[in-house]
Design an enzyme around this catalytic site. Sequence first.
Site, PDB file in Angstrom:
ATOM      1  N   TYR A   1     -31.787 -38.663 -25.723  1.00  0.00           N
ATOM      2  CA  TYR A   1     -30.768 -37.731 -25.259  1.00  0.00           C
ATOM      3  C   TYR A   1     -29.855 -37.252 -26.383  1.00  0.00           C
ATOM      4  O   TYR A   1     -29.420 -36.094 -26.392  1.00  0.00           O
ATOM      5  CB  TYR A   1     -29.972 -38.315 -24.087  1.00  0.00           C
ATOM      6  CG  TYR A   1     -29.038 -39.447 -24.437  1.00  0.00           C
ATOM      7  CD1 TYR A   1     -27.727 -39.206 -24.780  1.00  0.00           C
ATOM      8  CD2 TYR A   1     -29.472 -40.771 -24.400  1.00  0.00           C
ATOM      9  CE1 TYR A   1     -26.858 -40.234 -25.088  1.00  0.00           C
ATOM     10  CE2 TYR A   1     -28.619 -41.806 -24.708  1.00  0.00           C
ATOM     11  CZ  TYR A   1     -27.311 -41.533 -25.049  1.00  0.00           C
ATOM     12  OH  TYR A   1     -26.463 -42.571 -25.377  1.00  0.00           O
TER      13      TYR A   1
ATOM     14  N   GLU B   1     -25.692 -27.870  -3.031  1.00  0.00           N
ATOM     15  CA  GLU B   1     -26.168 -27.837  -1.647  1.00  0.00           C
ATOM     16  C   GLU B   1     -27.692 -27.907  -1.561  1.00  0.00           C
ATOM     17  O   GLU B   1     -28.243 -28.192  -0.494  1.00  0.00           O
ATOM     18  CB  GLU B   1     -25.681 -26.565  -0.945  1.00  0.00           C
ATOM     19  CG  GLU B   1     -26.399 -25.301  -1.349  1.00  0.00           C
ATOM     20  CD  GLU B   1     -26.109 -24.112  -0.449  1.00  0.00           C
ATOM     21  OE1 GLU B   1     -26.002 -24.305   0.784  1.00  0.00           O
ATOM     22  OE2 GLU B   1     -25.980 -22.994  -0.982  1.00  0.00           O
TER      23      GLU B   1
ATOM     24  N   CYS C   1     -17.756 -43.364 -28.379  1.00  0.00           N
ATOM     25  CA  CYS C   1     -17.571 -42.312 -27.379  1.00  0.00           C
ATOM     26  C   CYS C   1     -16.493 -41.321 -27.798  1.00  0.00           C
ATOM     27  O   CYS C   1     -16.717 -40.114 -27.817  1.00  0.00           O
ATOM     28  CB  CYS C   1     -17.216 -42.932 -26.035  1.00  0.00           C
ATOM     29  SG  CYS C   1     -16.860 -41.705 -24.756  1.00  0.00           S
TER      30      CYS C   1
ATOM     31  N   GLU D   1     -29.528 -33.263 -27.145  1.00  0.00           N
ATOM     32  CA  GLU D   1     -28.201 -32.662 -26.996  1.00  0.00           C
ATOM     33  C   GLU D   1     -27.755 -31.988 -28.283  1.00  0.00           C
ATOM     34  O   GLU D   1     -27.235 -30.857 -28.260  1.00  0.00           O
ATOM     35  CB  GLU D   1     -27.193 -33.726 -26.567  1.00  0.00           C
ATOM     36  CG  GLU D   1     -27.383 -34.203 -25.138  1.00  0.00           C
ATOM     37  CD  GLU D   1     -26.504 -35.381 -24.780  1.00  0.00           C
ATOM     38  OE1 GLU D   1     -26.306 -35.612 -23.576  1.00  0.00           O
ATOM     39  OE2 GLU D   1     -26.026 -36.081 -25.705  1.00  0.00           O
TER      40      GLU D   1
ATOM     41  N   HIS E   1     -21.928 -23.430   0.459  1.00  0.00           N
ATOM     42  CA  HIS E   1     -22.706 -22.268   0.020  1.00  0.00           C
ATOM     43  C   HIS E   1     -21.794 -21.227  -0.630  1.00  0.00           C
ATOM     44  O   HIS E   1     -20.691 -20.996  -0.146  1.00  0.00           O
ATOM     45  CB  HIS E   1     -23.421 -21.660   1.221  1.00  0.00           C
ATOM     46  CG  HIS E   1     -24.396 -20.587   0.866  1.00  0.00           C
ATOM     47  ND1 HIS E   1     -25.570 -20.846   0.194  1.00  0.00           N
ATOM     48  CD2 HIS E   1     -24.362 -19.253   1.081  1.00  0.00           C
ATOM     49  CE1 HIS E   1     -26.230 -19.723   0.017  1.00  0.00           C
ATOM     50  NE2 HIS E   1     -25.513 -18.739   0.549  1.00  0.00           N
TER      51      HIS E   1
ATOM     52  N   LYS F   1     -19.378 -34.525 -28.495  1.00  0.00           N
ATOM     53  CA  LYS F   1     -20.625 -33.923 -28.003  1.00  0.00           C
ATOM     54  C   LYS F   1     -20.353 -32.948 -26.874  1.00  0.00           C
ATOM     55  O   LYS F   1     -20.853 -31.831 -26.846  1.00  0.00           O
ATOM     56  CB  LYS F   1     -21.569 -35.045 -27.564  1.00  0.00           C
ATOM     57  CG  LYS F   1     -22.902 -34.615 -26.969  1.00  0.00           C
ATOM     58  CD  LYS F   1     -22.855 -34.438 -25.475  1.00  0.00           C
ATOM     59  CE  LYS F   1     -22.418 -35.657 -24.704  1.00  0.00           C
ATOM     60  NZ  LYS F   1     -23.355 -36.762 -24.729  1.00  0.00           N
TER      61      LYS F   1
ATOM     62  N   CYS G   1     -19.629 -39.192 -26.855  1.00  0.00           N
ATOM     63  CA  CYS G   1     -19.474 -38.391 -25.636  1.00  0.00           C
ATOM     64  C   CYS G   1     -18.474 -37.250 -25.771  1.00  0.00           C
ATOM     65  O   CYS G   1     -18.761 -36.110 -25.373  1.00  0.00           O
ATOM     66  CB  CYS G   1     -19.023 -39.273 -24.477  1.00  0.00           C
ATOM     67  SG  CYS G   1     -19.821 -40.877 -24.382  1.00  0.00           S
TER      68      CYS G   1
END
Length: 518
Positions: free
Chosen positions: A224, A496, A81, A228, A491, A89, A86
């Site tokens: 993934y 939302e 990671c 990515e 908003h 990346k 992670c």
Amino acid sequence: MSALKLMRCSSCPRLRASIGIGSVRHAASKPRHDYDLVVLGGGSAGLACAKEAADCGARVLCFDFVKPSPAGTRWGIGGTCVNVGCIPKKLMHQASLLGEAVHEAVAYGWNVNDQDLRPDWRKLVRSVQNHIKSVNWVTRVDLRDKKVEYVNSLGAFLDPHTIEYATRSGLERRQVTAEHVVVAVGGRPRYPDIPGAVELGITSDDIFSYEREPGRTLVVGAGYVGLECACFLKGLGYEPTVMVRSIVLRGFDRQMSELLAAMMAERGVPFLGTTIPRSVERQADGRLLVRYHNTATGADGSDVFDTVLWAIGRRGLVEDLHLPAAGVRTHGDKIVVDAAEATSVPHIFAVGDIVYGRPELTPVAILAGRLLARRLFAGATQLMDYADVATTVFTPLEYSCVGMSEETAIELRGADNIEVLHGYYKPTEFFIPQKSVRHCYLKAVAEISGDQKILGLHYIGPVAGEVIQGFAAALKSGLTVKTLLSTVGIHPTTAEEFTRLSITKRSGRDPTPASCCS
């Protein structure tokens, strides 16, 4: 010390002695083993377990060793990671988004001279690597402060309680014994068994420290990691092509996966579908000739690339552990554990990506490691809950999800018992630069009866990980459609949109809104 930590570690030897409730081990007794815990692996899972155990008074030793990749890349403590996963990346993903944002700024009135707008690959790599090295240093300091002994060597079993390792010089082998052992060695990328793959290709182990510009890149694999990497390379101005053996994002919701692939194609990332590589050859000009085969049509083809990046999955690093000497059972290149992370040998445990059948995600590894340490040394009983773990694919429009895919829900509950609420939406910030909203989409997979408990949430759009993280806690707490739709949204945000879901797939109505406020 906080009340939470006092409660959690009240049975730790160090703490029990300090607050006057006795010690687990009599002061005069001699420990049976050199350490209470030996951890094999200094990645997310191993470090979390080691540090938590030390906090609870255990005598802990952590082994960590990184074999260089076939391309010669190696790194410091911290695991995949921090070093090649992670963190780098996400940084390169951010670099890609910033380039896109600079172009958008013109539409918002910024005077940007984008005639020569292009990234400096070497500077980007240096910046990423400097950050990683700082994290490596902080990790070493943290281990020292927590009194976790650290050995930069490859530990392997001599017997169920004995670990053997080579000294730094490599001229001597030593042994230590442990009451408990935790295996957390993780995995490394796979290479295809074809000519030139290992000698001429690279993987995610290499791309984040790659010294030369990647140029035109073939990314082989559509999980993934592959998607990515292809997307941040495209965003940085390079020309990636994705080779797909079967389907994109196997294991994820099919509709969302196909939408993501369509988004990438719209942004100029070509896909070679149902295609497998046959060989990689270096040409006289230094570029790489890749020969490949389409399994659907039977046609053969070839193309030339500057870089070939393998992203076809990962293998567990079990081969150097000498697990048979300890009697630990495996399933292929992964270790089999029970609900308490115990292997077939009761005092030997495994956590993280090396475990068979568990999500290969850093936060999962960290929490599993911590909970294990608390059970071993703090009298805790909480087990790791591997259900409803949220995750994100960091593509330009991110895809984040938590809970069941639509296919899994139908398989487990039956199509007649599942309701899917869904909708496309239009992020406000996309209007002025006239960015495509074609693939901004979300859905909630729910039970059709009663309070309509939500089984899964799926979202493609800006900062998807930030959006789904909060909803993940709600889903773990039993979120229902009624509760979701009675929640007032903020908003104008994209998050939302979950509170405004009103159209079901069953109804057949058009889920496309007329405006941002419809």
